[in-house]
Design a protein around this motif. Structure first.
Motif, short mmCIF file in Angstrom:
data_model
loop_
_atom_site.label_atom_id
_atom_site.label_comp_id
_atom_site.label_asym_id
_atom_site.label_seq_id
_atom_site.Cartn_x
_atom_site.Cartn_y
_atom_site.Cartn_z
N ILE A 1 -30.57 12.78 -32.73
CA ILE A 1 -29.73 13.97 -32.78
C ILE A 1 -29.93 14.76 -31.49
O ILE A 1 -31.06 14.88 -31.00
CB ILE A 1 -30.09 14.81 -34.02
N PHE A 2 -28.85 15.27 -30.92
CA PHE A 2 -28.96 15.94 -29.62
C PHE A 2 -28.33 17.33 -29.64
O PHE A 2 -27.59 17.69 -30.56
CB PHE A 2 -28.31 15.08 -28.52
N HIS A 3 -28.66 18.13 -28.61
CA HIS A 3 -28.20 19.52 -28.49
C HIS A 3 -28.54 20.31 -29.75
O HIS A 3 -27.72 21.08 -30.27
CB HIS A 3 -26.69 19.57 -28.20
N ASP A 58 -33.39 27.21 -34.28
CA ASP A 58 -33.33 28.58 -34.77
C ASP A 58 -33.59 28.55 -36.27
O ASP A 58 -33.01 27.73 -36.98
CB ASP A 58 -31.94 29.16 -34.48
N PRO A 59 -34.46 29.42 -36.78
CA PRO A 59 -34.78 29.41 -38.22
C PRO A 59 -33.57 29.55 -39.13
O PRO A 59 -33.65 29.17 -40.31
CB PRO A 59 -35.72 30.61 -38.38
N LYS A 60 -32.46 30.07 -38.62
CA LYS A 60 -31.30 30.20 -39.50
C LYS A 60 -30.65 28.84 -39.77
O LYS A 60 -29.81 28.73 -40.67
CB LYS A 60 -30.28 31.17 -38.90
N TYR A 61 -31.05 27.81 -39.00
CA TYR A 61 -30.57 26.46 -39.25
C TYR A 61 -31.71 25.66 -39.86
O TYR A 61 -32.70 25.36 -39.18
CB TYR A 61 -30.09 25.81 -37.96
N PRO A 62 -31.64 25.27 -41.12
CA PRO A 62 -32.77 24.64 -41.80
C PRO A 62 -33.09 23.21 -41.35
O PRO A 62 -34.15 22.70 -41.67
CB PRO A 62 -32.35 24.65 -43.28
N ALA A 63 -32.18 22.58 -40.62
CA ALA A 63 -32.41 21.19 -40.19
C ALA A 63 -31.76 20.94 -38.84
O ALA A 63 -30.83 21.66 -38.44
CB ALA A 63 -31.84 20.22 -41.22
N THR A 64 -32.24 19.93 -38.14
CA THR A 64 -31.70 19.62 -36.81
C THR A 64 -30.22 19.26 -36.86
O THR A 64 -29.47 19.61 -35.95
CB THR A 64 -32.47 18.44 -36.19
N TYR A 65 -29.81 18.57 -37.92
CA TYR A 65 -28.41 18.13 -38.01
C TYR A 65 -27.44 19.27 -38.35
O TYR A 65 -26.22 19.05 -38.35
CB TYR A 65 -28.27 17.00 -39.04
N VAL A 75 -14.35 17.54 -35.70
CA VAL A 75 -15.24 18.26 -36.61
C VAL A 75 -14.48 18.71 -37.85
O VAL A 75 -14.99 18.62 -38.98
CB VAL A 75 -15.89 19.46 -35.90
N ALA A 76 -13.26 19.18 -37.67
CA ALA A 76 -12.45 19.67 -38.79
C ALA A 76 -12.13 18.56 -39.79
O ALA A 76 -11.91 18.84 -40.98
CB ALA A 76 -11.16 20.29 -38.27
N PHE A 128 -18.70 18.15 -41.52
CA PHE A 128 -19.30 19.30 -40.84
C PHE A 128 -18.33 20.47 -40.66
O PHE A 128 -18.66 21.46 -40.00
CB PHE A 128 -19.82 18.88 -39.47
N LYS A 129 -17.15 20.37 -41.20
CA LYS A 129 -16.08 21.33 -40.89
C LYS A 129 -16.42 22.77 -41.24
O LYS A 129 -15.90 23.70 -40.61
CB LYS A 129 -14.79 20.91 -41.58
N THR A 130 -17.30 23.00 -42.20
CA THR A 130 -17.64 24.38 -42.58
C THR A 130 -19.04 24.79 -42.11
O THR A 130 -19.52 25.85 -42.48
CB THR A 130 -17.56 24.55 -44.10
N TRP A 131 -19.65 23.94 -41.27
CA TRP A 131 -21.02 24.23 -40.86
C TRP A 131 -21.04 25.12 -39.62
O TRP A 131 -20.66 24.68 -38.53
CB TRP A 131 -21.76 22.92 -40.56
N GLU A 132 -21.52 26.32 -39.80
CA GLU A 132 -21.62 27.24 -38.67
C GLU A 132 -22.59 26.69 -37.62
O GLU A 132 -23.70 26.28 -37.94
CB GLU A 132 -22.12 28.61 -39.15
N GLY A 133 -22.17 26.67 -36.39
CA GLY A 133 -23.05 26.25 -35.30
C GLY A 133 -23.06 24.77 -34.99
O GLY A 133 -23.63 24.35 -33.98
N PHE A 134 -22.41 23.95 -35.83
CA PHE A 134 -22.47 22.51 -35.59
C PHE A 134 -21.70 22.14 -34.32
O PHE A 134 -20.52 22.47 -34.17
CB PHE A 134 -21.90 21.72 -36.76
#
Length: 239
Positions: free
Chosen positions: A105-107, A111-118, A201-202, A206-212
């Protein structure tokens, strides 16, 4: 008095020469960075568990026979590079146990607000295509080994070697564009931003994932998906 005169043909030749010289000057690419080993085959220096400082302390991540090995079972957490990368060329080898699933997984935005790398980073899939059910899910093979997970069907399907054998992967991110290669075959080719990326993405999970997919610079992660997986010969150069 003598005057120096150029014919029309001479003027055209001079203009073409100037144009070519200018073009050659403006299209010179900056030199690529030197290759840097992300793993020395001995320890996990340069890596840490996502959202945890320092080297990994989980018994599930270990170094065996010159490879980073995840022993299986949940709870180890994803490994991420200490350093962040924007444009780069990454090479590594991976193999999986029968029925195993993982990913590169890259980029990744740590940030703690994201619980996982993906939650932020797109994934180059690592998978046993024969036995893991994910290979038959998604659309048109977009969850098979080497693919841009759940976002693009593979350009060259079935490039992966069977479980237990080493696969050579290559990931290139440069100037808003990405390419995946597996065992010398191109698997994915896509923009990393812009209208086409937004549409991909849409049309995905992942379409509703903030920051993806929103961060042009971030960590590189090796995924804990609960299965046995090995990584070795990991190196990178910045572009």
């Amino acid at each position: 008095m003598n005057y120096f005169r150029l014919s029309a043909a001479g003027l055209l030749a001079l203009a073409l020469t100037f144009s070519q010289t200018t073009q050659a000057t403006t299209t010179v690419k900056p030199p690529k960075g030197k290759w840097e080993n992300l793993f020395d085959g001995k320890d996990l220096k340069g890596w840490h568990t996502y959202l945890k400082a320092g080297q990994p302390v989980s018994d599930q991540w270990a170094v065996n026979d010159g490879a980073i090995h995840y022993a299986g079972g949940r709870g180890g957490g994803d490994l991420v590079t200490d350093k962040e990368y924007g444009d780069f060329e990454l090479e590594l080898e991976w193999k999986v146990a029968e029925g195993a699933n993982s990913g590169v997984i890259f980029h990744v935005n740590e940030d703690p607000k994201y619980p996982a790398t993906y939650r932020t980073g797109p994934e180059m899939q690592v998978l046993d295509n024969e036995r893991h059910p994910d290979a038959k899910q998604g659309k048109d093979g977009n969850r098979t080994a080497g693919a841009l997970y759940d976002l693009q069907k593979p350009i060259t399907p079935n490039a992966a070697k069977p479980a237990g054998e080493w696969n050579k992967a290559r990931l290139i991110i440069s100037k808003g564009h990405a390419e995946h290669y597996l065992n010398g075959k191109k698997i994915a080719d896509y923009p990393t931003s812009g209208p086409e990326w937004d549409k991909m993405v849409a049309d995905s999970k992942f379409k509703t994932w903030e920051g993806f997919g929103k961060y042009p610079v971030g960590h590189i992660a090796l995924q804990d998906h609960g299965d046995k997986v090995w990584f070795r010969n990991i190196r990178i150069r910045e572009l």
